[in-house]
Structure formats: C-alpha cells, structure tokens
Design a protein around this motif. Structure first.
Motif, mmCIF file in Angstrom:
data_model
loop_
_atom_site.group_PDB
_atom_site.id
_atom_site.type_symbol
_atom_site.label_atom_id
_atom_site.label_comp_id
_atom_site.label_asym_id
_atom_site.label_seq_id
_atom_site.Cartn_x
_atom_site.Cartn_y
_atom_site.Cartn_z
ATOM 1 N N ILE A 69 -26.992 88.866 48.678
ATOM 2 C CA ILE A 69 -27.270 90.166 48.056
ATOM 3 C C ILE A 69 -28.475 90.740 48.783
ATOM 4 N N ASP A 70 -28.220 91.766 49.580
ATOM 5 C CA ASP A 70 -29.282 92.363 50.402
ATOM 6 C C ASP A 70 -29.474 93.817 49.977
ATOM 7 N N CYS A 71 -30.540 94.031 49.219
ATOM 8 C CA CYS A 71 -30.831 95.391 48.746
ATOM 9 C C CYS A 71 -31.737 96.151 49.708
ATOM 10 N N SER A 93 -23.077 91.522 49.441
ATOM 11 C CA SER A 93 -23.174 92.761 48.679
ATOM 12 C C SER A 93 -24.449 93.472 49.109
ATOM 13 N N HIS A 95 -27.219 96.852 49.010
ATOM 14 C CA HIS A 95 -27.819 98.011 48.342
ATOM 15 C C HIS A 95 -27.360 98.162 46.891
ATOM 16 N N LEU A 96 -27.516 97.093 46.126
ATOM 17 C CA LEU A 96 -27.103 97.117 44.723
ATOM 18 C C LEU A 96 -28.240 97.590 43.821
ATOM 19 N N THR A 97 -27.849 98.218 42.720
ATOM 20 C CA THR A 97 -28.814 98.481 41.661
ATOM 21 C C THR A 97 -29.070 97.175 40.910
ATOM 22 N N ILE A 101 -26.628 93.944 40.700
ATOM 23 C CA ILE A 101 -26.992 92.558 41.014
ATOM 24 C C ILE A 101 -26.537 91.627 39.904
ATOM 25 N N SER A 126 -34.706 91.725 48.054
ATOM 26 C CA SER A 126 -34.884 92.945 47.276
ATOM 27 C C SER A 126 -36.362 93.260 47.106
ATOM 28 N N GLY A 135 -33.634 95.681 42.650
ATOM 29 C CA GLY A 135 -32.513 96.365 43.263
ATOM 30 C C GLY A 135 -32.994 97.677 43.877
ATOM 31 N N VAL A 136 -32.054 98.569 44.154
ATOM 32 C CA VAL A 136 -32.437 99.810 44.821
ATOM 33 C C VAL A 136 -33.011 100.841 43.856
#
Length: 292
Positions: A69-71, A93, A95-97, A101, A126, A135-136
């Motif tokens: 998970i790379d935001c 995944s 740029h998740l909020t 996530i 993140s 997250g973003v």
C-alpha cells in the motif's frame, strides 16, 4: 607324625586358609564395587544429539501474499520487484484514502488463500502520525497502527495462525497543523467496531493470537517528500537491497544491519533528514524470507 612333617602340614594349612580369606575378601569387595564408568568421550552414549535449528517453513509457491500500500507513489516498483524475486504474489494499491487502506487490509486479512501459503508480508508507505497513518486525505483521526496489526491476529485471521506475518511501515510524520479536520474514520467508529466484533472461530488453536509478528516501523519527517517528491525512502531502499542480495540470511540479522546503516546515516545529516526505526517482533522461530 614327625616334627618336620607336622611343620610342613601347618604351613600348607596356613597358606590355604590365607588364600581362602583373600578369595573371600575379593568376592565381598567385588559385590560392593560400582561398575566401571566409561568417559563420555569413550562411550559417546551421552553425547547430546545435534538438534536442527527450528525455522518457519517457507516452501509454498508462492511463499505468500505481499500487500503493498503506497500512498506516496515512490516505492511501488522497487518493492514489487524485490518481493516478486523472493517468491511472493504481490498485490499493490496506490494513493488510497484512510478508509481505502482499511478496506484493503480487511479484504486481504480474510482471504482464504492464506491457508495454502507459508507467510504474509505487508508494506505500507504513507503520511501519518506517531501511531497512525492518514492515507492521501490526511485527517486528524488517522488509522491506528495497532488496529492494522489487530486485523491479522490469530482470532481474526485464522488462516495465518502459526505463520510469520511481516510488516514494513514507512511513515512520514505530519504535524497537526498540516492536517484537515475530517471525521471520515474515527478510532472507535463503525468500521473498527466491525473489525473487533467478528472473530472467526476455526477450532482449537494453541498458538497465541499475537505470536509470529515481525513489525518494523520507520518514521521520517514529511519535509523529505517536499525536498524531492520522487526520492525513495532510504529505509526501504536499504531493506530491498539486503533482501535481494542476502535472501538466505535470517531477517532479524538483516534488520540489525539495517539499523546500523540508518544510525550511520543519521550521524551525518540534519534532524529533518533522519530516519528512526523501531522493531517489535513475536517470532518463535528463525525467519528467512526465501525458499528454504
């Protein structure tokens, strides 16, 4: 009987009696003596047998799922190549909020495929606080790190019981003045209550629910991203290099050397450029992130 004969007879009788006493004495002593002990070197009967070093089984193909998970967006390709080369099925995944996530983690934690694999890896990059990721959307509430770990404990994630669950987290620290005031996900909101309230019971298990975790958390100042948005994390760069080049070595040993590298870096740079690494683990065996 003449005197000479009598004297000879007495001598023979004394000699016979003496030998009989000596024989009886030897017999008595013989029953009391302990058996002769042979040294360990001579007998080898008591030498300790070599005990094979206990390791986590790492034989399934793939070794497990590696969730990335790379935001931020700087690390995905490097991490994907590293864990693919180690034998993992990489799922990524970007740029998740914070809510995104949470949903991805919940979905992956419940995947039945884990029962066929020998391990699980999660890499999370993140912005965040000291004990949470944003997250973003960068909200005040944040997703607490301990809730992330909770989702993969034995009672909620039975398919990974007894198997190593490895987390590498790069958290870029944001000051509270930079956060938005949002109530997207409260710490004790419905989403987290849902996670806590549905333990999956799959028979009796003797392994503690918190066992077999490897939790490596690196924090750095968010200003590092502002200086160079495309610059990858030094922590993740060093980790990837060690895993690719020294994959047959125990993960704990590699992490000790990673710590040393980080401290050496910190001794040469300003406070804003430093990386701080914390390791917590509940491993019960030696862990090598490669086929063994």
């Amino acid at each position: 009987m003449c005197t000479l004969h009598r004297t000879c007879h007495l001598r023979r009788e004394r000699l016979h009696n003496g030998r009989s006493k000596e024989k009886r004495l030897k017999e008595q002593l013989g029953t009391q003596q302990e058996p002769v002990k042979t040294s360990i070197q001579e007998s080898e009967a008591f030498l300790p047998q070599s005990i094979p070093e206990e390791r986590y089984k790492m034989k399934s193909k793939p070794l497990g799922i590696c969730l990335i998970i790379d935001c931020i967006g700087n690390e995905t390709e490097l991490l994907r190549d590293t864990f693919t080369s180690l034998g993992y099925e990489v799922q990524k995944s970007l740029h998740l909020t914070m809510d995104g996530i949470l949903k991805v983690l919940q979905r992956v934690a419940c995947m039945p495929q884990h029962q066929d694999y020998d391990s699980f890896v999660c890499v999370l990059v993140s912005r965040g606080g000291s004990q949470s990721v944003y997250g973003v959307d960068q909200t005040h509430s944040g997703l607490p790190l301990h809730h992330i770990r909770r989702m993969f404990m034995g009672d909620l994630c039975p398919y990974l019981v007894g198997k190593p669950k490895v987390f590498f987290i790069q958290n870029y620290m944001v000051s509270e003045g930079q956060l938005e005031d949002s109530s997207l996900l409260e710490v004790d909101g419905p989403a987290m209550k849902n996670v806590e309230s549905k333990p999956q019971q799959r028979g009796l298990c003797t392994v503690h629910r918190e066992a077999d975790f490897f939790w490596s958390l690196c924090t750095a100042d968010v200003s590092l991203l502002e200086q160079s948005c495309s610059s990858p994390s030094l922590y993740l760069q060093c980790l990837s290099q060690k895993l690719r080049q020294e994959r047959k070595r125990p993960l704990l040993d590699l992490h000790i050397e990673l710590n040393s590298h980080m401290y050496d870096w910190n001794s040469r740079v300003s406070t804003k450029e430093k990386y701080y690494v914390w390791l917590q683990h509940t491993l019960r065996k030696k862990l090598i992130l490669s086929y063994t």
